[in-house]
Motif scaffolding. Sequence first.
Motif, PDB file in Angstrom:
ATOM      1  N   ILE A   6       1.014  -1.293   0.206  1.00 59.28           N
ATOM      2  CA  ILE A   6       0.132  -0.071  -0.060  1.00 59.28           C
ATOM      3  C   ILE A   6       0.909   1.251  -0.136  1.00 59.28           C
ATOM      4  CG2 ILE A   6      -1.779   1.119   1.161  1.00 59.28           C
ATOM      5  CD1 ILE A   6      -2.497  -1.804   0.409  1.00 59.28           C
ATOM      6  N   VAL A   7       0.565   2.090  -1.087  1.00 63.12           N
ATOM      7  CA  VAL A   7       1.673   3.233  -1.144  1.00 63.12           C
ATOM      8  C   VAL A   7       1.125   4.569  -1.440  1.00 63.12           C
ATOM      9  CG1 VAL A   7       2.162   2.542  -3.669  1.00 63.12           C
ATOM     10  CG2 VAL A   7       4.017   3.885  -2.335  1.00 63.12           C
ATOM     11  N   TYR A   8       1.833   5.409  -0.958  1.00 67.03           N
ATOM     12  CA  TYR A   8       0.957   6.861  -1.281  1.00 67.03           C
ATOM     13  C   TYR A   8       2.413   7.404  -1.999  1.00 67.03           C
ATOM     14  CZ  TYR A   8       0.414  11.831  -1.234  1.00 67.03           C
ATOM     15  OH  TYR A   8       0.070  13.127  -1.695  1.00 67.03           O
ATOM     16  N   SER A   9       2.199   8.070  -3.047  1.00 68.82           N
ATOM     17  CA  SER A   9       3.542   8.676  -3.924  1.00 68.82           C
ATOM     18  C   SER A   9       2.898   9.947  -4.580  1.00 68.82           C
ATOM     19  CB  SER A   9       3.995   7.442  -4.775  1.00 68.82           C
ATOM     20  OG  SER A   9       5.022   8.055  -5.499  1.00 68.82           O
ATOM     21  N   GLN A  10       3.573  11.047  -4.364  1.00 71.27           N
ATOM     22  CA  GLN A  10       3.523  12.148  -5.439  1.00 71.27           C
ATOM     23  C   GLN A  10       4.237  12.165  -6.465  1.00 71.27           C
ATOM     24  OE1 GLN A  10       3.704  15.395  -2.421  1.00 71.27           O
ATOM     25  NE2 GLN A  10       1.498  15.860  -2.935  1.00 71.27           N
ATOM     26  N   THR A  11       5.739  11.989  -6.201  1.00 66.76           N
ATOM     27  CA  THR A  11       6.525  12.183  -7.469  1.00 66.76           C
ATOM     28  C   THR A  11       6.646  10.510  -8.093  1.00 66.76           C
ATOM     29  OG1 THR A  11       8.535  11.673  -5.904  1.00 66.76           O
ATOM     30  CG2 THR A  11       7.492  13.999  -6.489  1.00 66.76           C
ATOM     31  N   GLU A  35      -1.110  -1.483  -4.328  1.00 63.52           N
ATOM     32  CA  GLU A  35      -2.300  -0.436  -4.261  1.00 63.52           C
ATOM     33  C   GLU A  35      -2.007   0.817  -3.880  1.00 63.52           C
ATOM     34  OE1 GLU A  35      -6.268  -1.625  -3.438  1.00 63.52           O
ATOM     35  OE2 GLU A  35      -5.450  -3.572  -2.437  1.00 63.52           O
ATOM     36  N   ARG A  36      -2.553   1.970  -4.254  1.00 71.41           N
ATOM     37  CA  ARG A  36      -2.322   3.303  -4.125  1.00 71.41           C
ATOM     38  C   ARG A  36      -3.435   4.094  -3.375  1.00 71.41           C
ATOM     39  NH1 ARG A  36       1.265   5.697  -8.902  1.00 71.41           N
ATOM     40  NH2 ARG A  36       1.335   7.239  -7.521  1.00 71.41           N
ATOM     41  N   VAL A  37      -2.759   4.763  -2.267  1.00 70.50           N
ATOM     42  CA  VAL A  37      -3.855   5.684  -1.415  1.00 70.50           C
ATOM     43  C   VAL A  37      -3.749   6.891  -2.484  1.00 70.50           C
ATOM     44  CG1 VAL A  37      -3.913   7.122   0.583  1.00 70.50           C
ATOM     45  CG2 VAL A  37      -2.840   4.505   0.640  1.00 70.50           C
ATOM     46  N   LEU A  38      -4.940   7.437  -2.833  1.00 70.86           N
ATOM     47  CA  LEU A  38      -5.146   8.467  -3.490  1.00 70.86           C
ATOM     48  C   LEU A  38      -6.007   9.449  -2.940  1.00 70.86           C
ATOM     49  CD1 LEU A  38      -5.591   6.944  -7.135  1.00 70.86           C
ATOM     50  CD2 LEU A  38      -3.386   7.894  -6.159  1.00 70.86           C
ATOM     51  N   THR A  39      -5.807  10.868  -2.809  1.00 68.98           N
ATOM     52  CA  THR A  39      -6.411  11.749  -2.231  1.00 68.98           C
ATOM     53  C   THR A  39      -7.300  12.548  -3.450  1.00 68.98           C
ATOM     54  OG1 THR A  39      -4.615  13.504  -2.392  1.00 68.98           O
ATOM     55  CG2 THR A  39      -4.957  12.038  -0.251  1.00 68.98           C
ATOM     56  N   ALA A  40      -8.437  13.126  -2.972  1.00 65.66           N
ATOM     57  CA  ALA A  40      -9.213  13.954  -4.047  1.00 65.66           C
ATOM     58  C   ALA A  40      -8.549  15.310  -3.805  1.00 65.66           C
ATOM     59  CB  ALA A  40     -10.474  13.870  -3.467  1.00 65.66           C
ATOM     60  N   GLY A  41      -7.504  15.720  -4.459  1.00 71.92           N
ATOM     61  CA  GLY A  41      -6.696  17.068  -4.285  1.00 71.92           C
ATOM     62  C   GLY A  41      -5.760  16.955  -3.407  1.00 71.92           C
ATOM     63  N   GLU A  42      -5.054  18.376  -3.119  1.00 74.40           N
ATOM     64  CA  GLU A  42      -3.752  18.475  -2.384  1.00 74.40           C
ATOM     65  C   GLU A  42      -4.022  18.133  -0.799  1.00 74.40           C
ATOM     66  OE1 GLU A  42      -0.555  19.834  -3.108  1.00 74.40           O
ATOM     67  OE2 GLU A  42      -0.705  19.321  -5.285  1.00 74.40           O
ATOM     68  N   VAL A  65       2.936  -4.232   3.201  1.00 76.36           N
ATOM     69  CA  VAL A  65       3.827  -3.340   3.233  1.00 76.36           C
ATOM     70  C   VAL A  65       3.429  -1.843   2.898  1.00 76.36           C
ATOM     71  CG1 VAL A  65       6.100  -2.573   2.031  1.00 76.36           C
ATOM     72  CG2 VAL A  65       5.491  -4.852   2.385  1.00 76.36           C
ATOM     73  N   PHE A  66       3.782  -0.932   3.669  1.00 78.04           N
ATOM     74  CA  PHE A  66       3.372   0.485   3.648  1.00 78.04           C
ATOM     75  C   PHE A  66       4.499   1.434   3.168  1.00 78.04           C
ATOM     76  CE2 PHE A  66       0.219  -1.033   6.859  1.00 78.04           C
ATOM     77  CZ  PHE A  66      -1.028  -0.839   6.014  1.00 78.04           C
TER      78      PHE A  66
END
Length: 154
Positions: A6-11, A35-42, A65-66
């Motif tokens: 599970i990943v959050y990635s901006q770049t 799987e991606r953690v995605l936000t609605a906006g900044e 794995v986070f």
Amino acid sequence: MKIGIIVYSQTENTYAVSQKLQEKFAEVGHDVEVERVLTAGEVPPRAKNAEFQSKPDVEVYDALVFGAPVHAFSLAAPMKLYLEQIESLNGKKVACFVTKGLRFNWTGGNQAIGKMKKICQTKGGTVVGTDIIVWNKNKDQQIDDLIRKFSLLF
């Protein structure tokens, strides 16, 4: 074993690490999904809430794995908020990693890992490994080391 990364990635740096980790886990016979953690906006650093476009369900995995970047010398707010919203990690092995651009120890890597580890433990997860990738000229070796280390955890 069914492993969720599970990943959050901006770049896309953190996401690139998760893809390489996925390849290694699959190579040794695990059923693995990124799987991606995605936000609605900044979401600004240290935000208290966020609206999510995508919040992966951890219940379907045996191990997790986070991965997330360091933002403003701490864990990226979207990952922190996502982890806090997870109901339970009881009975799950968990590993965590962060990526960061600044090489100095005081630039938030240890703090971010510590925060991830603490949240996962309060949710009942057993944290079996952590790592920090500094995005510099040695990043490929650091990624290889993380993959080797994490492949032995599950």
